[in-house]
Design a protein around this motif. Structure first.
Motif, PDB file in Angstrom:
ATOM      1  N   ASP A 411       0.896  -1.509   0.019  1.00 57.70           N
ATOM      2  CA  ASP A 411      -0.184  -0.180  -0.074  1.00 57.70           C
ATOM      3  C   ASP A 411       0.857   1.048   0.158  1.00 57.70           C
ATOM      4  O   ASP A 411       1.773   1.302   0.701  1.00 57.70           O
ATOM      5  CB  ASP A 411      -1.047  -0.035   1.430  1.00 57.70           C
ATOM      6  N   VAL A 412       0.176   1.903  -0.570  1.00 60.25           N
ATOM      7  CA  VAL A 412       0.986   3.306  -0.063  1.00 60.25           C
ATOM      8  C   VAL A 412       0.596   4.650   0.613  1.00 60.25           C
ATOM      9  O   VAL A 412      -0.040   4.640   1.123  1.00 60.25           O
ATOM     10  CB  VAL A 412       0.762   4.181  -2.000  1.00 60.25           C
ATOM     11  N   GLN A 413       2.597   4.872   1.472  1.00 64.14           N
ATOM     12  CA  GLN A 413       2.600   6.007   2.504  1.00 64.14           C
ATOM     13  C   GLN A 413       2.394   6.371   2.257  1.00 64.14           C
ATOM     14  O   GLN A 413       1.602   7.609   2.903  1.00 64.14           O
ATOM     15  CB  GLN A 413       3.412   4.258   3.389  1.00 64.14           C
ATOM     16  N   VAL A 414       2.959   7.489   1.897  1.00 65.81           N
ATOM     17  CA  VAL A 414       3.957   8.656   1.904  1.00 65.81           C
ATOM     18  C   VAL A 414       4.573   8.943   0.154  1.00 65.81           C
ATOM     19  O   VAL A 414       5.815   8.104  -1.000  1.00 65.81           O
ATOM     20  CB  VAL A 414       5.008   8.528   2.519  1.00 65.81           C
ATOM     21  N   ILE A 415       3.685  10.191  -0.638  1.00 68.61           N
ATOM     22  CA  ILE A 415       4.153  10.970  -1.883  1.00 68.61           C
ATOM     23  C   ILE A 415       4.530  11.386  -1.429  1.00 68.61           C
ATOM     24  O   ILE A 415       4.545  12.778  -0.557  1.00 68.61           O
ATOM     25  CB  ILE A 415       2.889  10.760  -2.568  1.00 68.61           C
ATOM     26  N   LEU A 416       6.167  11.931  -2.271  1.00 69.34           N
ATOM     27  CA  LEU A 416       6.969  13.317  -2.218  1.00 69.34           C
ATOM     28  C   LEU A 416       7.510  13.580  -3.675  1.00 69.34           C
ATOM     29  O   LEU A 416       7.159  12.471  -4.754  1.00 69.34           O
ATOM     30  CB  LEU A 416       8.391  13.617  -1.299  1.00 69.34           C
ATOM     31  N   TYR A 417       6.948  14.633  -4.184  1.00 69.96           N
ATOM     32  CA  TYR A 417       6.524  15.358  -5.274  1.00 69.96           C
ATOM     33  C   TYR A 417       8.054  15.993  -5.386  1.00 69.96           C
ATOM     34  O   TYR A 417       8.465  16.708  -4.589  1.00 69.96           O
ATOM     35  CB  TYR A 417       6.333  16.240  -5.911  1.00 69.96           C
ATOM     36  N   MET A 418       9.247  15.818  -6.490  1.00 67.90           N
ATOM     37  CA  MET A 418      10.400  15.826  -6.730  1.00 67.90           C
ATOM     38  C   MET A 418      10.511  16.396  -7.306  1.00 67.90           C
ATOM     39  O   MET A 418      11.981  16.860  -8.513  1.00 67.90           O
ATOM     40  CB  MET A 418      11.798  14.981  -6.425  1.00 67.90           C
ATOM     41  N   TYR A 422       7.694  11.512  -9.060  1.00 67.98           N
ATOM     42  CA  TYR A 422       7.547  11.279  -7.209  1.00 67.98           C
ATOM     43  C   TYR A 422       8.538  10.419  -7.086  1.00 67.98           C
ATOM     44  O   TYR A 422       8.929   9.261  -7.561  1.00 67.98           O
ATOM     45  CB  TYR A 422       6.258  11.306  -7.392  1.00 67.98           C
ATOM     46  N   HIS A 423       8.533  10.736  -5.014  1.00 67.50           N
ATOM     47  CA  HIS A 423       8.985   9.096  -4.898  1.00 67.50           C
ATOM     48  C   HIS A 423       8.151   9.235  -3.259  1.00 67.50           C
ATOM     49  O   HIS A 423       7.777  10.364  -2.607  1.00 67.50           O
ATOM     50  CB  HIS A 423      10.432  10.130  -3.891  1.00 67.50           C
ATOM     51  N   LEU A 424       8.047   8.039  -3.982  1.00 61.57           N
ATOM     52  CA  LEU A 424       7.101   6.816  -3.519  1.00 61.57           C
ATOM     53  C   LEU A 424       7.445   6.096  -2.212  1.00 61.57           C
ATOM     54  O   LEU A 424       8.685   5.283  -1.760  1.00 61.57           O
ATOM     55  CB  LEU A 424       5.894   6.369  -3.769  1.00 61.57           C
ATOM     56  N   ARG A 425       7.213   5.995  -0.900  1.00 63.88           N
ATOM     57  CA  ARG A 425       7.133   4.864   0.099  1.00 63.88           C
ATOM     58  C   ARG A 425       6.481   3.871   0.466  1.00 63.88           C
ATOM     59  O   ARG A 425       4.948   4.099   0.337  1.00 63.88           O
ATOM     60  CB  ARG A 425       7.398   5.238   1.498  1.00 63.88           C
ATOM     61  N   ILE A 426       6.444   2.818  -0.301  1.00 64.55           N
ATOM     62  CA  ILE A 426       5.081   1.584  -0.162  1.00 64.55           C
ATOM     63  C   ILE A 426       5.643   0.846   0.961  1.00 64.55           C
ATOM     64  O   ILE A 426       6.875   1.065   0.703  1.00 64.55           O
ATOM     65  CB  ILE A 426       4.442   1.235  -1.707  1.00 64.55           C
ATOM     66  N   ARG A 427       4.524   0.081   1.483  1.00 65.06           N
ATOM     67  CA  ARG A 427       4.881  -1.263   1.833  1.00 65.06           C
ATOM     68  C   ARG A 427       3.830  -2.171   1.987  1.00 65.06           C
ATOM     69  O   ARG A 427       3.049  -2.175   1.856  1.00 65.06           O
ATOM     70  CB  ARG A 427       4.815  -0.562   3.440  1.00 65.06           C
ATOM     71  N   ASP A 444      -2.478   7.584  -5.809  1.00 65.12           N
ATOM     72  CA  ASP A 444      -2.936   8.457  -3.986  1.00 65.12           C
ATOM     73  C   ASP A 444      -1.968   7.601  -3.447  1.00 65.12           C
ATOM     74  O   ASP A 444      -2.200   6.431  -2.637  1.00 65.12           O
ATOM     75  CB  ASP A 444      -4.166   8.313  -3.865  1.00 65.12           C
ATOM     76  N   GLU A 445      -2.197   8.423  -1.788  1.00 64.83           N
ATOM     77  CA  GLU A 445      -1.916   7.296  -0.301  1.00 64.83           C
ATOM     78  C   GLU A 445      -3.206   6.305  -0.516  1.00 64.83           C
ATOM     79  O   GLU A 445      -4.121   6.794  -0.596  1.00 64.83           O
ATOM     80  CB  GLU A 445      -2.188   8.193   1.172  1.00 64.83           C
ATOM     81  N   GLY A 446      -2.812   5.305   0.339  1.00 63.65           N
ATOM     82  CA  GLY A 446      -3.875   3.852   0.533  1.00 63.65           C
ATOM     83  C   GLY A 446      -3.647   3.556  -0.499  1.00 63.65           C
ATOM     84  O   GLY A 446      -4.374   2.229  -0.472  1.00 63.65           O
ATOM     85  N   ASP A 447      -3.299   3.353  -1.613  1.00 62.09           N
ATOM     86  CA  ASP A 447      -3.387   3.026  -2.968  1.00 62.09           C
ATOM     87  C   ASP A 447      -3.410   1.340  -2.741  1.00 62.09           C
ATOM     88  O   ASP A 447      -1.945   1.763  -2.040  1.00 62.09           O
ATOM     89  CB  ASP A 447      -2.995   3.290  -4.477  1.00 62.09           C
ATOM     90  N   ILE A 448      -3.532   0.117  -3.097  1.00 64.20           N
ATOM     91  CA  ILE A 448      -3.249  -0.911  -2.916  1.00 64.20           C
ATOM     92  C   ILE A 448      -2.847  -1.864  -4.134  1.00 64.20           C
ATOM     93  O   ILE A 448      -3.064  -1.006  -5.151  1.00 64.20           O
ATOM     94  CB  ILE A 448      -4.028  -2.355  -2.713  1.00 64.20           C
ATOM     95  N   VAL A 449      -1.323  -2.275  -4.606  1.00 61.26           N
ATOM     96  CA  VAL A 449      -0.513  -1.770  -5.728  1.00 61.26           C
ATOM     97  C   VAL A 449       0.017  -2.958  -5.828  1.00 61.26           C
ATOM     98  O   VAL A 449       0.203  -4.156  -4.564  1.00 61.26           O
ATOM     99  CB  VAL A 449       0.827  -0.987  -6.449  1.00 61.26           C
ATOM    100  N   GLY A 450       0.230  -3.970  -6.613  1.00 55.34           N
ATOM    101  CA  GLY A 450       1.591  -4.437  -7.299  1.00 55.34           C
ATOM    102  C   GLY A 450       3.039  -4.085  -7.033  1.00 55.34           C
ATOM    103  O   GLY A 450       3.434  -3.811  -8.425  1.00 55.34           O
TER     104      GLY A 450
END
Ligand code: ATP
Length: 467
Positions: A411-418, A422-427, A444-450
């Protein structure tokens, strides 16, 4: 006798709910009389931290000291603390006076003592004329004042406040912020305040504790946190900022957005990858793009009047998007020059340059990591079972809309625009390991991805100590 200077000391507090680590080895010291704010996005663990201090949550590990005494096993009502919650939690069938006097009556204090104390706190919260009013007839702000009065009438050593102003409208919130600050000064007791509102934290606090994902990121004064954020997360969370990948060329010289800037930082290395933060109010716009003083040139793409200043997005000729605030309006479409002064460039050491995961070889072409089995390039030495360290570049992690297309889910936790990506932290959903991703796609934060990683991008190093 309390030998320490701190009224509250938290040591290595850890708390999980199920397999979710909500507080991860949190240590924090609070000085007597301080106004400390715990600030962080929703779900970062700040309420759990406050409730641990109050005694409503029992940490799995770690110690909580109040005035030097371990209070882990002391029940909430015996801790010399009081909590004000977001919802006022007043007794609806009692009037203002009775609500505030309730706790004192339970202590069997003499009637005149109760009266004296209730009157005093009513004055402190500017509610002197309301003592006989039914609490349900009061506005939200007035009810919250009564809730605060009810908490401070017990003369706690520490007042814990959990988003106490969140339910109020903006104007009332601003008024109450000022009143809380005044109350804190007059009472002289320690306030520990929880909020997700950075402006509130900056306005109220002596010390801000920025939390993310169960971990304290930075502790400092509002000015320190604003001017010297320790990492891009803090910079992004506190105020608006432009965060950019950069290279520290040498002392006082940093390159970003394809331009070499003078800065004031030293000892960050030579040709070292760093992050740079520039606040929107620190970029100067020149109306003439040919002005020789211009360091960068670009075009105004949006411009919004924000009351005192204009907020504009400018895209540089090299395609970097910057947020800029200025008292003057530069109309959409204008070609402008930009100046960034050395003092306004904040350089931060990069925390990491790529992902590092620990894994185990499944066979010579597969590695187990992040709770899944990923195909990798042939490792001739591998038979299965070897412990390995895996590195993967940020941009080599593919995020798949359809989780079926990925090896593990996250899941997408943090999104930083650089500036240009985008630099993302997913978990990962199963193992809760963080994975960092550079991408141009919008999530978006909370999106579930593979998570998909191509075999060629999985770099494997056999751990030396493995037999
Ligand atoms: P918010 O501002 O949204 O309240 P927060 O930073 O205060 O967020 P917490 O309330 O501390 O966050 O919650 C942190 C995480 O722990 C959340 O994911 C929440 O769902 C979870 N959590 C909190 N309390 C419990 C509980 N009693 N049982 C299970 N999960 C919980």
């Amino acid at each position: 006798m309390n030998k320490s200077n701190f009224i509250i000391e938290l040591k290595n507090i850890t708390k999980s709910f199920g397999n979710k680590v909500v507080l991860d080895n949190v240590s924090l010291n609070v000085k007597k009389g301080e106004f400390v704010t715990i600030l962080g996005p929703s779900g970062c663990g700040k309420t759990t931290l406050l409730r641990s201090i109050a005694g409503f949550v029992t940490p799995d590990e770690g110690q909580i000291h109040l005035n030097g005494e371990l209070i882990n096993d002391v029940p909430p009502y015996e801790r010399q603390l009081n909590t004000v919650f977001q919802r006022y939690a007043l007794f609806p069938h009692l009037n203002v006076y009775e609500n505030i006097a309730f706790g004192l009556k339970l202590q069997n204090l003499p009637k005149d003592e109760i009266e004296k104390r209730v009157r005093k706190v009513l004055k402190l919260v500017s509610m002197s004329d309301y003592e006989w009013r039914d609490v349900e007839s009061l506005s939200g702000g007035q009810q919250q004042r009564v809730a605060i009065a009810r908490a401070i009438v017990n003369r706690p050593q520490v007042l814990l406040l959990d988003e106490p102003l969140a339910a109020l409208d903006l104007k009332m919130r601003h008024d109450m912020q000022m009143e809380l600050k005044e109350m804190h000064k007059n009472l002289g007791i320690t306030f520990i305040y929880v909020t997700h509102d950075q402006e509130e934290a900056l306005t109220l606090s002596d010390t801000i504790v920025v939390m993310n994902d169960g971990v304290i990121q930075q502790v400092g004064t509002p000015i320190d946190i604003y001017n010297e954020p320790v990492n891009p997360f803090v910079a992004d969370f506190i105020g608006e900022s432009n965060i950019l990948n950069a290279t520290m060329i040498e002392d006082r010289k940093v390159e970003f957005m394809n331009h070499e800037f003078e800065c004031v930082d030293e000892n960050m290395g030579v040709n070292a990858p760093v992050d740079v933060v520039v606040r929107p109010e620190d970029i100067y716009i020149l109306p003439d793009k040919d002005n020789p003083a211009a360091m960068l040139t670009g075009k105004v793409m949006t411009s919004i009047f924000k009351g005192v200043h204009y907020e504009m997005t400018v895209v540089t000729d090299d395609g970097y998007e910057l947020m800029i605030q200025d008292y003057n309006c530069f109309p959409v479409g204008s070609e402008v020059g930009l100046i960034i002064r050395p003092n306004d460039i904040h350089v931060m050491k990069k925390v990491r340059l790529h992902n590092t995961f620990s894994g185990t070889m499944a066979d010579s072409t597969h590695v187990k990591m992040l709770g899944g089995v990923f195909e990798c390039k042939e490792q001739s030495w591998a038979e299965g079972g070897e412990e390995v360290e895996v590195t993967v570049a940020f941009k080599a992690v593919d995020m798949m809309d359809d989780t079926e297309d990925g090896t593990v889910d996250a899941d997408v936790q943090v999104i930083l625009y650089m500036g240009n990506h985008y630099h993302l932290r997913i978990r990962t959903l199963e193992t809760r390991e963080p994975v960092f991703v550079d991408t141009n796609d919008i999530w978006d934060e909370g999106d579930i991805v593979g998570i998909k990683i191509l075999p060629k991008d999985i770099k494997i190093k056999k751990l030396e100590n493995e037999a």
